[in-house]
Design an enzyme around this catalytic site. Structure first.
Site, mmCIF file in Angstrom:
data_model
loop_
_atom_site.group_PDB
_atom_site.id
_atom_site.type_symbol
_atom_site.label_atom_id
_atom_site.label_comp_id
_atom_site.label_asym_id
_atom_site.label_seq_id
_atom_site.Cartn_x
_atom_site.Cartn_y
_atom_site.Cartn_z
ATOM 1 N N LYS A 36 -9.678 -9.158 0.613
ATOM 2 C CA LYS A 36 -10.918 -8.494 1.030
ATOM 3 C C LYS A 36 -12.008 -8.855 0.028
ATOM 4 O O LYS A 36 -11.759 -9.233 -1.120
ATOM 5 C CB LYS A 36 -10.756 -6.974 1.099
ATOM 6 C CG LYS A 36 -10.325 -6.291 -0.201
ATOM 7 C CD LYS A 36 -11.417 -6.040 -1.210
ATOM 8 C CE LYS A 36 -10.902 -5.324 -2.448
ATOM 9 N NZ LYS A 36 -11.903 -5.260 -3.555
ATOM 10 N N ASP B 191 -7.165 1.152 -2.110
ATOM 11 C CA ASP B 191 -7.515 0.067 -1.188
ATOM 12 C C ASP B 191 -6.458 -0.176 -0.107
ATOM 13 O O ASP B 191 -6.716 -0.929 0.841
ATOM 14 C CB ASP B 191 -7.714 -1.246 -1.960
ATOM 15 C CG ASP B 191 -9.012 -1.272 -2.745
ATOM 16 O OD1 ASP B 191 -9.828 -0.343 -2.581
ATOM 17 O OD2 ASP B 191 -9.208 -2.217 -3.528
ATOM 18 N N LEU C 28 -9.672 -9.071 -5.253
ATOM 19 C CA LEU C 28 -9.507 -9.413 -3.842
ATOM 20 C C LEU C 28 -8.551 -8.467 -3.116
ATOM 21 O O LEU C 28 -8.323 -8.632 -1.919
ATOM 22 C CB LEU C 28 -9.009 -10.854 -3.698
ATOM 23 C CG LEU C 28 -9.918 -11.933 -4.273
ATOM 24 C CD1 LEU C 28 -9.256 -13.311 -4.163
ATOM 25 C CD2 LEU C 28 -11.268 -11.947 -3.574
#
Length: 282
Positions: A11, A136, A99
């Site tokens: 992401k 996340d 990420l």
């Protein structure tokens, strides 16, 4: 179905605003998560003996601390299943890169084993489990680009533009805890509406962690300054990766090839739906 091989996508934080700090020490934030097509690959093979076994270990990380092992055991306990799994991770995303690689690996484990073991958990139930592994994890479980608030767990699916991104990793690993403990971190950004965030552009599309990270990690500052010569560039998460968006693949690949000593560079396409969910038909 005894084996599944599934992607665990990265992401990018198209923006990241730190809006406050709770009494428990966690920070409240607003962010736009965008899924990209840069992925780890995870193979899950069912076992009848109930064991969770990791084939390729991460250097310096005990199996019991590995997020995919923890995710598998968490799902075992929550479901009461007697099934086990052999887990093999082909790691492409850098650790400490911003990420979301570890969180995405955990989410792919939860979603993949739910299918492999035929448990029938909903994505909402899996996301609730995943939150205990990391803030996340839920966005990867739900598998869609999203506007997030709270500590990152309050998600609203959104559709973002899907440019070609150049992502540069300067070869350092960032301590997220150290960044959030830094006394110079901005913690009082004024909250904005999702509608305003989706309009894009400065000053909304910024990362409040960037100033602290650039001061603490000169290599990241150098990579960010270099990439900014080609297009508006930002840090993702707490780094170490920096990124810029381009309208076409040809330009993106040309910039990535020029990265040189600034770090390892990838070209990735922005997505709104996770390739994990495409693979499973979620």
């Amino acid at each position: 179905m005894t084996t599944l091989t599934l992607p665990a996508p990265a992401k990018l934080n198209r923006l990241l605003h730190i809006t406050g700090r709770r009494e428990d020490g966690y920070h409240t934030l607003q962010t736009l998560f965008q899924i990209v097509d840069l992925c780890d690959q995870l193979s899950l093979t069912a076992r009848e003996d109930g064991e969770i076994q990791l084939v390729n270990r991460v250097p310096g990380v005990a199996d019991d601390d590995n997020l995919i092992v923890r995710a598998a055991r968490l799902l075992q306990r929550a479901s009461g299943t007697r099934q086990g799994a052999t887990l093999a991770l082909d790691k492409s995303l850098p650790m400490g890169g911003g990420l979301g690689g570890g969180s995405s690996d955990a989410a792919t484990t939860l979603v993949g084993l739910n299918a492999l073991w035929q448990l029938g958990f909903s994505l909402e139930e899996l996301a609730a489990l995943g939150l205990s592994l990391g803030a996340d994890v839920p966005v990867f479980v739900h598998g869609h680009s999203a506007w997030a608030e709270g500590v990152g767990e309050q998600l609203t699916s959104v559709s973002l533009d899907t440019p070609w991104f150049v992502i540069v990793h300067p070869g350092v690993s960032v301590s997220t805890a150290a960044v959030f403990l830094d006394p110079q971190l901005t913690r009082d950004s004024r909250p904005i509406t999702m509608a305003r965030a989706l309009q894009g552009g400065a000053p909304e599309w910024r990362n409040d962690c960037e100033a602290v990270v650039k001061r603490r990690y000169p290599a990241i500052a150098e990579a960010l300054d270099w990439l900014s010569q080609h297009a508006p560039s930002r840090l993702t998460g707490t780094g170490a990766c920096v990124f810029a968006a381009f309208d076409d693949a040809q330009t993106a690949y040309a910039v990535a090839e020029a990265a040189g000593h600034h770090g390892h560079a990838w070209v990735a396409r922005g997505l709104n739906t996770s390739p994990l969910h495409d693979a499973l038909g979620c």
